[in-house]
Design a protein around this motif. Structure first.
Motif, short mmCIF file in Angstrom:
data_model
loop_
_atom_site.label_atom_id
_atom_site.label_comp_id
_atom_site.label_asym_id
_atom_site.label_seq_id
_atom_site.Cartn_x
_atom_site.Cartn_y
_atom_site.Cartn_z
N THR A 22 0.82 -1.22 0.00
CA THR A 22 0.00 0.00 0.00
C THR A 22 0.85 1.26 0.00
OG1 THR A 22 -0.23 -0.15 2.42
CG2 THR A 22 -2.01 -1.07 1.07
N ARG A 23 2.13 1.15 0.37
CA ARG A 23 3.03 2.32 0.31
C ARG A 23 3.59 2.54 -1.10
NH1 ARG A 23 4.15 4.96 4.43
NH2 ARG A 23 6.05 5.98 3.73
N ARG A 24 3.65 1.45 -1.86
CA ARG A 24 4.35 1.51 -3.15
C ARG A 24 3.82 2.61 -4.06
NH1 ARG A 24 4.16 -3.73 -4.34
NH2 ARG A 24 6.01 -4.08 -3.06
N PRO A 25 2.51 2.84 -4.15
CA PRO A 25 2.03 3.87 -5.11
C PRO A 25 2.25 5.31 -4.66
CG PRO A 25 0.20 2.46 -4.32
CD PRO A 25 1.40 2.13 -3.51
N ILE A 26 2.74 5.54 -3.44
CA ILE A 26 2.80 6.92 -2.93
C ILE A 26 3.59 7.82 -3.89
CG2 ILE A 26 3.73 8.41 -1.10
CD1 ILE A 26 2.91 6.25 0.93
N GLY A 27 4.76 7.37 -4.30
CA GLY A 27 5.59 8.19 -5.18
C GLY A 27 4.93 8.43 -6.53
N VAL A 28 4.31 7.38 -7.06
CA VAL A 28 3.64 7.49 -8.36
C VAL A 28 2.49 8.50 -8.27
CG1 VAL A 28 2.37 6.22 -10.13
CG2 VAL A 28 4.25 5.11 -8.91
N ILE A 29 1.73 8.40 -7.17
CA ILE A 29 0.60 9.32 -7.02
C ILE A 29 1.10 10.75 -6.84
CG2 ILE A 29 -1.41 9.90 -5.60
CD1 ILE A 29 -1.69 6.92 -4.96
N ALA A 30 2.21 10.91 -6.13
CA ALA A 30 2.76 12.25 -5.95
C ALA A 30 3.07 12.88 -7.31
CB ALA A 30 4.02 12.20 -5.07
N GLY A 31 3.62 12.06 -8.22
CA GLY A 31 3.92 12.56 -9.57
C GLY A 31 2.65 12.92 -10.33
N LEU A 32 1.65 12.07 -10.21
CA LEU A 32 0.36 12.34 -10.88
C LEU A 32 -0.27 13.62 -10.35
CD1 LEU A 32 -1.74 9.04 -10.89
CD2 LEU A 32 -1.15 10.43 -12.88
N LEU A 33 -0.23 13.75 -9.01
CA LEU A 33 -0.81 14.94 -8.38
C LEU A 33 -0.12 16.21 -8.86
CD1 LEU A 33 -1.38 14.06 -4.61
CD2 LEU A 33 -3.10 14.90 -6.22
N ALA A 34 1.20 16.15 -8.94
CA ALA A 34 1.96 17.33 -9.37
C ALA A 34 1.54 17.73 -10.78
CB ALA A 34 3.46 17.06 -9.29
N ALA A 35 1.43 16.72 -11.66
CA ALA A 35 1.05 17.02 -13.05
C ALA A 35 -0.38 17.56 -13.12
CB ALA A 35 1.19 15.75 -13.90
N ALA A 36 -1.26 16.95 -12.35
CA ALA A 36 -2.66 17.38 -12.37
C ALA A 36 -2.79 18.81 -11.84
CB ALA A 36 -3.51 16.42 -11.53
N ARG A 37 -2.01 19.11 -10.79
CA ARG A 37 -2.08 20.47 -10.22
C ARG A 37 -1.52 21.49 -11.21
NH1 ARG A 37 -0.12 17.94 -4.54
NH2 ARG A 37 -2.16 17.77 -3.55
N ARG A 38 -0.43 21.15 -11.87
CA ARG A 38 0.15 22.07 -12.87
C ARG A 38 -0.86 22.35 -13.97
NH1 ARG A 38 4.99 19.07 -12.25
NH2 ARG A 38 4.49 17.79 -14.06
N ALA A 39 -1.63 21.31 -14.31
CA ALA A 39 -2.60 21.45 -15.41
C ALA A 39 -3.91 22.07 -14.94
CB ALA A 39 -2.85 20.09 -16.05
N GLY A 40 -4.02 22.33 -13.64
CA GLY A 40 -5.22 22.98 -13.13
C GLY A 40 -6.43 22.07 -12.99
N TRP A 41 -6.18 20.76 -12.88
CA TRP A 41 -7.28 19.82 -12.70
C TRP A 41 -7.91 19.97 -11.32
CZ3 TRP A 41 -6.27 14.17 -14.63
CH2 TRP A 41 -5.99 14.19 -16.01
N THR A 42 -9.15 19.55 -11.24
CA THR A 42 -9.78 19.37 -9.93
C THR A 42 -9.15 18.15 -9.27
OG1 THR A 42 -11.88 20.34 -10.62
CG2 THR A 42 -11.94 18.81 -8.75
N VAL A 43 -8.68 18.33 -8.04
CA VAL A 43 -8.13 17.21 -7.28
C VAL A 43 -9.08 16.93 -6.11
CG1 VAL A 43 -6.23 16.44 -5.80
CG2 VAL A 43 -5.74 17.73 -7.89
#
Lengths: 200, 217
Positions: A22-43
């Motif tokens: 359950t810890r393994r995806p943390i880094g991947v999600i952090a990357g996704l979140l960063a991209a989504a925030r840069r693109a102005g997505w709703t999080v």
């Protein structure tokens, strides 16, 4: 992505289960979140947990989880298990919500049950959901299934989700990928980030 | 009212309260329609369920049938319709289509309710939750097709609503044995993540147990 599911000292850890998956995806999600925030997505962050008086905790859910020796609402090392306001209920610091981001607290496994998530999405005109988090056999899958039934176009990020047990994760991904994606599509985070952020 | 003893189910004897009765329990028979019966080669399952339904009804048990399909005039949400059109199997059919019909062996008895749902979760956009609440149902015995589709989606929601669920292992099927096995495993995971599973025979044994106590109403 709460402490109780994915962090040392959280509920799953206290039950003696490995939190490696359950810890393994943390880094991947952090990357996704960063991209989504840069693109102005709703999080939108969701947290499974119960009101402090446990008035929203089904008796059979409490009974089953107490069968592990430490049930929902019981006091453990990170406060009361899956109880709102407790340290274990919080989202892990690596993925903490930014100010202004939506947080949906839910008493069930499906994120649409007894919440305003559908209303939030409709209010914002959201039609497409990119889904990550834990666990793939439980909350993630329940949310994707119901979202699809409700007419949202879903994409599950395969390496941004996990389950406590590898077999349950693999079996869930096989079901969700079958028949050309019964409830939506499945893709790796790199493919999603490349589409969000072609210049990154 | 007769209080019935627990069913020998996994991972724990069902229900968690220790006893159940025909008045607080419903038998959900979900999506056993001609197309999925054919695709899942589920004739054997249908025959077993038909026998069980007959006995269940003879004891005054409440049966609730469901059908997945959509009103042609209403259609489906665009993403659902698009995916539906690309699939060769497990297609959501318009109401009235021959493949949409409930298998005749499991037809409704008289005025038994049939819930029509356009997606997999039979609670969404239907009166299923209302019907169960009105009757004071607390326990569900669940059967139907497919294990990883309508059955599992509906069982998840029932579980979130606090209903104590038992999935009939030989009363559900899929065209993918692996998918069915995964669903049974996930259902039982962690002391019953979504409830319990048991064969029909285990429920029958509880129904006919000599220690079932007759309680005057």
């Amino acid at each position: 992505m709460q402490v109780d599911f994915c962090a040392p000292g959280g509920w799953v850890d206290q039950l003696g289960e490995s939190i490696a998956n359950t810890r393994r995806p943390i880094g991947v999600i952090a990357g996704l979140l960063a991209a989504a925030r840069r693109a102005g997505w709703t999080v939108i962050h969701t947290r499974e947990g119960h009101r402090r008086d446990l008035s929203d905790l089904n008796p059979n859910k409490r009974w089953r989880t107490r069968g592990h020796g430490l049930g929902i609402g019981d006091l453990g090392r990170c406060g009361r298990v899956l109880t709102r306001g407790e340290p274990g209920h919080a989202i892990v610091p690596e993925l903490a919500p930014h100010p202004g981001e939506i947080v949906v607290d839910k008493p069930g496994k499906g994120s649409f049950h007894a919440t305003d998530l559908d209303r939030i999405l409709r209010t914002r005109g959201i039609r497409n959901l990119v889904i990550s988090g834990v666990t793939s056999d439980c909350c993630v899958q329940a949310t994707m299934r119901d979202a699809a039934d409700l007419g949202y176009e879903c994409l599950l990020v395969s390496d941004a989700t996990a389950a406590v047990e590898t077999g349950n994760h693999d079996g869930s991904l096989a079901i969700l990928s079958a028949h050309g994606g019964r409830w939506g599509a499945v893709a790796a985070a790199d493919a999603v980030v490349a589409a969000i952020d072609p210049l990154a | 009212m007769t209080l019935l003893p627990p069913v020998a189910s996994r991972p724990y004897p069902w229900p968690f309260t220790g006893t159940w009765s025909m008045t607080d329990t419903a038998l959900l028979c979900l999506g056993v329609q001609q197309d999925p019966v054919r695709e899942c080669a589920a004739a054997g399952m249908v025959a077993r369920l038909a026998e069980f339904l007959t006995r269940w009804r003879s004891l005054g048990g409440f049966v609730l049938l469901s059908r997945r399909g959509y009103q042609p005039a209403a259609g489906l949400p665009a993403p659902v319709a698009w995916r539906n059109g690309r699939r060769a199997v497990d297609r959501i059919l318009p109401a009235g289509d021959p493949g949409w019909q409930i298998d005749p062996a499991l037809a409704a008895d008289g005025d038994e309710p049939i819930v029509d749902h356009s997606g997999d979760n039979a609670f969404i956009g239907t009166d299923l939750g209302f019907l169960l609440e009105r009757r004071g149902i607390r326990n569900l015995i669940i059967a139907g097709l497919r294990a990883e589709g309508v059955v599992h989606a509906t069982m998840r929601e029932a579980n979130d609503r606090g209903l104590e669920c038992l999935l009939l292992e030989d009363g559900t099927a899929s065209d993918s044995p692996e998918a069915k096995a995964t669903i049974l495993r996930i259902t039982r995971f962690g002391n019953g993540l979504f409830g319990v599973t048991a064969p029909i025979a285990a429920v029958e044994a509880a129904l006919h147990a000599p220690d079932a106590k007759a309680i005057p109403r």
